[in-house]
Design an enzyme around this catalytic site. Structure first.
Site, PDB file in Angstrom:
ATOM      1  N   CYS A   1      -1.107   6.560   8.835  1.00  0.00           N
ATOM      2  CA  CYS A   1      -1.480   5.231   8.307  1.00  0.00           C
ATOM      3  C   CYS A   1      -2.629   5.445   7.331  1.00  0.00           C
ATOM      4  O   CYS A   1      -2.652   6.443   6.621  1.00  0.00           O
ATOM      5  CB  CYS A   1      -1.859   4.267   9.447  1.00  0.00           C
ATOM      6  SG  CYS A   1      -3.254   4.823  10.446  1.00  0.00           S
TER       7      CYS A   1
ATOM      8  N   ARG B   1       0.840  -1.205   0.000  1.00  0.00           N
ATOM      9  CA  ARG B   1       0.000   0.000   0.000  1.00  0.00           C
ATOM     10  C   ARG B   1       0.874   1.253   0.000  1.00  0.00           C
ATOM     11  O   ARG B   1       0.595   2.211  -0.727  1.00  0.00           O
ATOM     12  CB  ARG B   1      -0.934   0.016   1.212  1.00  0.00           C
ATOM     13  CG  ARG B   1      -2.132  -0.901   1.080  1.00  0.00           C
ATOM     14  CD  ARG B   1      -3.058  -0.762   2.270  1.00  0.00           C
ATOM     15  NE  ARG B   1      -3.697   0.557   2.341  1.00  0.00           N
ATOM     16  CZ  ARG B   1      -4.426   0.962   3.375  1.00  0.00           C
ATOM     17  NH1 ARG B   1      -4.595   0.173   4.428  1.00  0.00           N
ATOM     18  NH2 ARG B   1      -4.984   2.159   3.374  1.00  0.00           N
TER      19      ARG B   1
END
Length: 280
Positions: A238, A179
Site C-alpha cells: 500500500c 493513486r
C-alpha cells in the site's frame, strides 16, 4: 484454514473481564483526517483498553513510516504496556477497520498467534450499546513478552520484484484507484506516482461495508473482479504498510493467509528510482 481473526462486539463484551484478555486501542489516522487518536482515547475507549501508539511502536530510526522495529525493541515496548505471553489480544481502532489490522499483523509477525481484530472497531462497539470509559491509560504490571520474528511474513523490495518477475505470488496494492494509476500525487515528498508493473489493485475500502469486513462470499467477488485469485500466494502492499494489512486480514477471513506484507510499500518503492513504475 486459519482460525477466524475477526470478533464481534458481543463476543468481546462477554469476555471483557477475563484475566487473559487484553484489548488494544490501536487508532491511527492519516494527517488529512484531522483526528487526534490520543485525545479520542482519553475521551472514550473500551473499558480497560490499552493505548497502542502505532508510530511509537514502529521503528523510530527508519526514514520510512511504520516499519517493524527490531524484535527486542518491540518486546520491550510490549512489556511496558503490560502485554505478555499467554494472553489473547483484541485490537480495535476508531475508524472501524483501518489501523487495527496493521497492529494485528505486527503481533502475529512477532509470534503472538492469539491476536484478533474487533470487526467494526469502536464505532460498532458504541452502536451496539456497550459502555466506554474516559481518562488516560492506567499503568499495568509488566509481563514477559517473547518476540519471535516470522521473517517469512515480511516482504522486502527484492521479494516483491521477484514475485512480479516470476509470477510466484500476486502483488496486491491496497491504495485507491487514482493513486494506483498515478493520477494523484503521492503524499510523501520524493515518491513517484504510479504502481509496480504487474501489481493488482484492490482498494481496502472495497473490502468493507460501514467499517466492517464484507462476507467471505462478497470478498471473493471483489478479489475476482480485480483479477486476484485468493487461493494463490499474495504479497500485499500500500502506501506505508498500514492498509496492506486490511487486504491481508480479508484474505485470512477467507482462509487464505498472505505470503507476506511489503513493509516498505510504495513509500520505499516509489522513492527508489532504480525500481520501475507503471501508470494507468
Amino acid at each position: 484454514m486459519t482460525h477466524q481473526p475477526l470478533v464481534t462486539p458481543a463476543w468481546l463484551f462477554e469476555r471483557l473481564t477475563a484475566p487473559d484478555i487484553v484489548v488494544l486501542d490501536a487508532s491511527w489516522y492519516l494527517p488529512a483526517a484531522g483526528r487526534d487518536p490520543e485525545a479520542e482515547y482519553a475521551a472514550a475507549h473500551i473499558p480497560g483498553a490499552v493505548r497502542f501508539d502505532l508510530d511509537a511502536m514502529s521503528d523510530t530510526e527508519s526514514p520510512l513510516p511504520h516499519m517493524l522495529p527490531r524484535p527486542e525493541v518491540f518486546a520491550s515496548r510490549m512489556r511496558a504496556l503490560g502485554i505478555g505471553d499467554g494472553q489473547q489480544v483484541v485490537v480495535y481502532d476508531g475508524q472501524g477497520l483501518f489501523s487495527a489490522p496493521r497492529v494485528w499483523w505486527m503481533l502475529k509477525t512477532f509470534g503472538m498467534r492469539d491476536a484478533l481484530v474487533l470487526d467494526g472497531g469502536l464505532p460498532a462497539w458504541v452502536a451496539a450499546g456497550y459502555p466506554t470509559e474516559d481518562g488516560e491509560a492506567q499503568p499495568r504490571t509488566r509481563r514477559h513478552f517473547t518476540a519471535r520474528l516470522d521473517h517469512g511474513a515480511v516482504a522486502d523490495a527484492a521479494d516483491v520484484a521477484r514475485a512480479l518477475e516470476t509470477s510466484s505470488a500476486q502483488v496486491v496494492d491496497a491504495r485507491s484507484g487514482p493513486r494506483f494509476r498515478g493520477e494523484e500525487a503521492e503524499p510523501r515528498p520524493g515518491v513517484r506516482p504510479g504502481h509496480m508493473p504487474g501489481a493488482k489493485n484492490v482498494h481496502y475500502a472495497a473490502l468493507q461495508r460501514d467499517g466492517r469486513m464484507k462476507s467471505p462470499e462478497e470478498l471473493a467477488e471483489v478479489f475476482s473482479a480485480n483479477g486476484v485469485d485468493p487461493a494463490r500466494p499474495v504479497v500485499t502492499t500500500c502506501g506505508s504498510g498500514v492498509t496492506a494489512a486490511i487486504v491481508g486480514l480479508a484474505l485470512e477471513t477467507m482462509g487464505h493467509p498472505i505470503r507476506g506484507l511489503y513493509d516498505g510499500s510504495w513509500s520505499e518503492w516509489g522513492a527508489d528510482t532504480s525500481r520501475p513504475v507503471a501508470k494507468g
